[in-house]
Design a protein around this motif. Structure first.
Motif, PDB file in Angstrom:
ATOM      1  N   UNK A  34    -118.035  26.943  -8.825  1.00  0.00           N
ATOM      2  CA  UNK A  34    -116.973  26.637  -9.100  1.00  0.00           C
ATOM      3  C   UNK A  34    -116.244  25.702  -7.570  1.00  0.00           C
ATOM      4  N   UNK A  35    -115.778  24.900  -8.523  1.00  0.00           N
ATOM      5  CA  UNK A  35    -114.958  23.916  -7.509  1.00  0.00           C
ATOM      6  C   UNK A  35    -113.645  25.064  -7.255  1.00  0.00           C
ATOM      7  N   UNK A  36    -112.264  25.449  -6.474  1.00  0.00           N
ATOM      8  CA  UNK A  36    -112.157  26.028  -6.106  1.00  0.00           C
ATOM      9  C   UNK A  36    -110.412  25.817  -5.187  1.00  0.00           C
ATOM     10  N   UNK A  37    -110.790  24.348  -4.814  1.00  0.00           N
ATOM     11  CA  UNK A  37    -110.174  23.721  -3.888  1.00  0.00           C
ATOM     12  C   UNK A  37    -110.449  22.812  -3.632  1.00  0.00           C
ATOM     13  N   UNK A  38    -109.239  21.668  -3.889  1.00  0.00           N
ATOM     14  CA  UNK A  38    -109.996  20.254  -4.347  1.00  0.00           C
ATOM     15  C   UNK A  38    -108.838  19.359  -3.381  1.00  0.00           C
ATOM     16  N   UNK A  39    -109.586  18.560  -2.522  1.00  0.00           N
ATOM     17  CA  UNK A  39    -108.839  18.395  -1.125  1.00  0.00           C
ATOM     18  C   UNK A  39    -107.806  18.338  -0.967  1.00  0.00           C
ATOM     19  N   UNK A  40    -107.644  19.469   0.101  1.00  0.00           N
ATOM     20  CA  UNK A  40    -106.583  20.056   0.657  1.00  0.00           C
ATOM     21  C   UNK A  40    -106.106  18.973   1.578  1.00  0.00           C
ATOM     22  N   UNK A  41    -105.210  18.881   2.469  1.00  0.00           N
ATOM     23  CA  UNK A  41    -104.415  19.109   3.653  1.00  0.00           C
ATOM     24  C   UNK A  41    -103.725  19.172   3.529  1.00  0.00           C
ATOM     25  N   UNK A  42    -103.062  19.572   4.938  1.00  0.00           N
ATOM     26  CA  UNK A  42    -101.459  19.988   5.163  1.00  0.00           C
ATOM     27  C   UNK A  42    -102.059  21.154   6.313  1.00  0.00           C
ATOM     28  N   UNK A  43    -100.267  20.558   7.127  1.00  0.00           N
ATOM     29  CA  UNK A  43    -100.152  21.022   7.985  1.00  0.00           C
ATOM     30  C   UNK A  43     -99.080  22.160   8.137  1.00  0.00           C
ATOM     31  N   UNK A  44     -99.508  23.046   8.982  1.00  0.00           N
ATOM     32  CA  UNK A  44     -98.751  24.257   8.229  1.00  0.00           C
ATOM     33  C   UNK A  44     -98.199  24.863  10.064  1.00  0.00           C
ATOM     34  N   UNK A  45     -96.547  24.312   9.920  1.00  0.00           N
ATOM     35  CA  UNK A  45     -96.263  24.670  11.613  1.00  0.00           C
ATOM     36  C   UNK A  45     -96.009  26.299  12.232  1.00  0.00           C
ATOM     37  N   UNK A  46     -96.418  25.908  13.580  1.00  0.00           N
ATOM     38  CA  UNK A  46     -96.310  27.167  14.273  1.00  0.00           C
ATOM     39  C   UNK A  46     -95.061  27.806  14.037  1.00  0.00           C
TER      40      UNK A  46
END
Length: 268
Positions: A34-46
């Motif tokens: 099953x698709x659980x994540x679909x085309x996730x793009x994210x830049x999480x700060x340090x």
């Protein structure tokens, strides 16, 4: 509203590569076909706290588990896309997953101390890595327990069973166990959901202090908690990233109607 801790944030589009702790690029994840994540793009700060919010089943924990490849433990796991940490894609075939997990600590919803002493719980990971020097282990145990605000509670009973600790103490012990390896990133999956309000406050204060030394990503269903402790927040819905911004903006002036509906309790 809900603000408790002082925050210094940048607009999401101002976060440079040098200020990025985790860079997710077009990540897709399938679990049990099953698709659980679909085309996730994210830049999480340090060295900031990022909260992942959304209703149950939206993919928050799957995304969190993607950061140290815990999803790999599911035999029906499949993914494509990239997750970059320290200028390397952790899904590269050459990546050593065991080494990766020593650099990225994880604390789960319910504390899971090993049936051994407090001391042995904290230094377990170091011993697995091959550390045998007693002074190094002693120093790591004391440092980690102090960082987890537990040292004063247990300094005189380090060799008692960890199972004798209260629920809140056990959760702080789990944080100490993760910190013993000096992780660059700390992943927290609903770490206070089973704790009383006072213990929850202590854990939140601890998390706020820990961002000085590592990047923190927390999954929580508690909107007030997310608003209190996080510098940035990402709202997810049905496996998609709907909105990501600094927490003050997301919780007071969300750009997307879906986000506003969720944080105001209209669904979820």
């Amino acid at each position: 509203m809900f603000k408790l801790f002082e925050r210094e944030t940048l607009a999401v589009d101002e976060i440079s590569q040098a200020q990025t702790g985790i860079d997710v690029r077009h990540l897709n994840v399938w679990l049990n076909r099953k698709v659980v994540l679909n085309d996730i793009s994210i830049r999480i700060p340090k060295n900031r706290i990022t909260a992942l919010i959304g209703q149950s089943g939206c993919g928050k924990t799957t995304l969190l588990n993607s950061f140290n490849r815990m999803n790999d433990l599911n035999r029906y796991h499949k993914c494509d896309g990239e997750v970059w940490i320290n200028e390397r894609n952790i899904y590269d075939r050459k990546e050593r997953v065991a080494t990766l997990r020593t650099q990225i600590g994880m604390v789960f919803q319910r504390p899971n101390p090993f049936p051994m002493s407090i001391y042995e719980n904290v230094c377990f990971g170091l011993k697995i890595k091959g550390e045998k020097n007693r002074r190094v282990l002693d120093d790591a145990v004391e440092r980690s327990l102090k960082q987890a605000a537990l040292w004063s509670d247990v300094r005189d009973r380090l060799f008692d069973s960890a199972l004798l600790l209260s629920g809140g103490q056990q959760q702080r012990l789990m944080i100490a166990r993760a910190l013993a390896l000096s992780p660059e990133i700390l992943l927290l999956d609903e770490p206070t959901s089973a704790l009383d309000p006072l213990t929850t406050l202590h854990i939140e204060e601890l998390i706020n202090e820990l961002k000085k030394q590592c990047t923190i990503v927390i999954v929580t269903h508690n909107m007030q908690q997310a608003a209190r402790v996080s510098d940035y927040a990402a709202f997810m819905h049905h496996g998609e990233l709907i909105e990501f911004s600094d927490s003050d903006s997301l919780f007071t002036m969300p750009e997307k109607q879906q986000t506003e509906d969720y944080i105001t309790g209209r669904y979820g």
